[in-house]
Design an enzyme around this catalytic site. Sequence first.
Site, PDB file in Angstrom:
ATOM      1  N   TYR A  67       0.806  -1.214   0.000  1.00 19.31           N
ATOM      2  CA  TYR A  67       0.000   0.000   0.000  1.00 19.31           C
ATOM      3  C   TYR A  67       0.844   1.271   0.000  1.00 19.31           C
ATOM      4  O   TYR A  67       0.353   2.346  -0.338  1.00 19.31           O
ATOM      5  CB  TYR A  67      -0.934   0.023   1.214  1.00 19.31           C
ATOM      6  N   LYS A 103       3.943 -15.424   3.605  1.00 21.87           N
ATOM      7  CA  LYS A 103       4.054 -16.272   2.407  1.00 21.87           C
ATOM      8  C   LYS A 103       5.534 -16.482   2.133  1.00 21.87           C
ATOM      9  O   LYS A 103       6.064 -16.194   1.062  1.00 21.87           O
ATOM     10  CB  LYS A 103       3.346 -15.599   1.219  1.00 21.87           C
ATOM     11  N   ASP A 140      -2.466 -18.543   2.800  1.00 22.01           N
ATOM     12  CA  ASP A 140      -3.562 -19.317   2.224  1.00 22.01           C
ATOM     13  C   ASP A 140      -4.095 -20.333   3.230  1.00 22.01           C
ATOM     14  O   ASP A 140      -5.319 -20.544   3.345  1.00 22.01           O
ATOM     15  CB  ASP A 140      -3.151 -19.993   0.915  1.00 22.01           C
ATOM     16  N   ASP A 193      -5.316  -6.901   5.963  1.00 18.28           N
ATOM     17  CA  ASP A 193      -6.523  -6.266   5.441  1.00 18.28           C
ATOM     18  C   ASP A 193      -7.535  -7.323   5.022  1.00 18.28           C
ATOM     19  O   ASP A 193      -8.722  -7.265   5.371  1.00 18.28           O
ATOM     20  CB  ASP A 193      -6.131  -5.381   4.248  1.00 18.28           C
ATOM     21  N   ASP A 242     -11.057  -8.900   7.423  1.00 21.20           N
ATOM     22  CA  ASP A 242     -12.425  -8.834   6.891  1.00 21.20           C
ATOM     23  C   ASP A 242     -13.034 -10.234   6.815  1.00 21.20           C
ATOM     24  O   ASP A 242     -14.231 -10.416   7.067  1.00 21.20           O
ATOM     25  CB  ASP A 242     -12.430  -8.176   5.518  1.00 21.20           C
TER      26      ASP A 242
END
Length: 359
Positions: A142, A190, A223, A247, A251
């Site tokens: 970001y 990851k 994942d 993020d 959610d």
Amino acid sequence: MKKSIALLPGDGIGPEITAQAVAVLESVAKKYSHEFLFTQALVGACAIDACGDPYPDATHEICRKSDAVLFGAIGDPKYDNDPTAKVRPEQGLLKMRKSLGLFANLRPIAPFASLRESSPLKNGRIEGVDLIIVRELTGGLYFGEPRGRDNGGARAFDTCLYSREEIVRVARVAFNLARGRKRHVTLVDKANVLETSRLWRETVKTLHDEEYADIALDFMFVDNAAMQLVTSPAFFDVLLTENLFGDILSDEASVITGSIGLLPSASTGADVALYEPIHGSFPQAKGKNIANPIATILSAAMMLDSFGLAAEASAVRNGCRKAIEEGVVTPDLLTAAERESGGKGYSTTQVGEYICRNI
């Protein structure tokens, strides 16, 4: 106690939900003999409309000089649906986080017992769920440079950047939280693919071994973490991760409670902290008085905790719990049976007033 609070309602339903959080804080102030001074400022689409800047300098000064920031939501369809817009509301949120040094976002996930039937997960899966996601907030994709397009606009690129210092400071937040909880931190990354994730894993492990060996630490690829959040969410205590992963995962985790309208958050840094619901501006509900204010009110409770006002924060949470148990809820929390029988729920204002009366 006297505290100054920067009030940033923002866009969409932001003004409606923050108004109820303010009413709750004023009820707390009256009952417990405190004084909360609110100074309102512009952020997001309303700020662009007013002065062309989604996070004006005047707003930054108000936030910087306050003891805390209470924030609503950002976003407007006229910008969301215009891919050519050069200035966007979300740029204000990113600028605010960076300018105020808000590097750690805390999102607690703890389902209300009376709403278990509202969760898309089976009761057995959400039994005992009480976790908190610690998301790094000012680095990664970001904020990384360079970013942009080349090849005549046909190719786009973003850069993910992290330093050891950025990782250490947010990891300390996670480990210190874990010491007051179940003493378990899961780093989500990851590392099998991304170099930044390998730096995260190396840095967090070193910090753990040197300073936090009393905390259980494990690692999980993002994942797999996404899968475990819906199959075994009770496994997690403190989930630590970088900006983009945090993020998305926070959610995803929000639906465990039955509604994204129930989840508060805090963004902390070196100085002032910001408190906000995790949901967006929900423009479809703007002005209809149907938006769920509980996430914002619970964010205000987190603010009270930061002021050292534990009894006051508990009173707010108990008021929210009682509203839910008594069915004084907005339409998003109605069961399918209630909707089928014609139930319409309570308004934003009515829910806020009920919680104030309980306080």
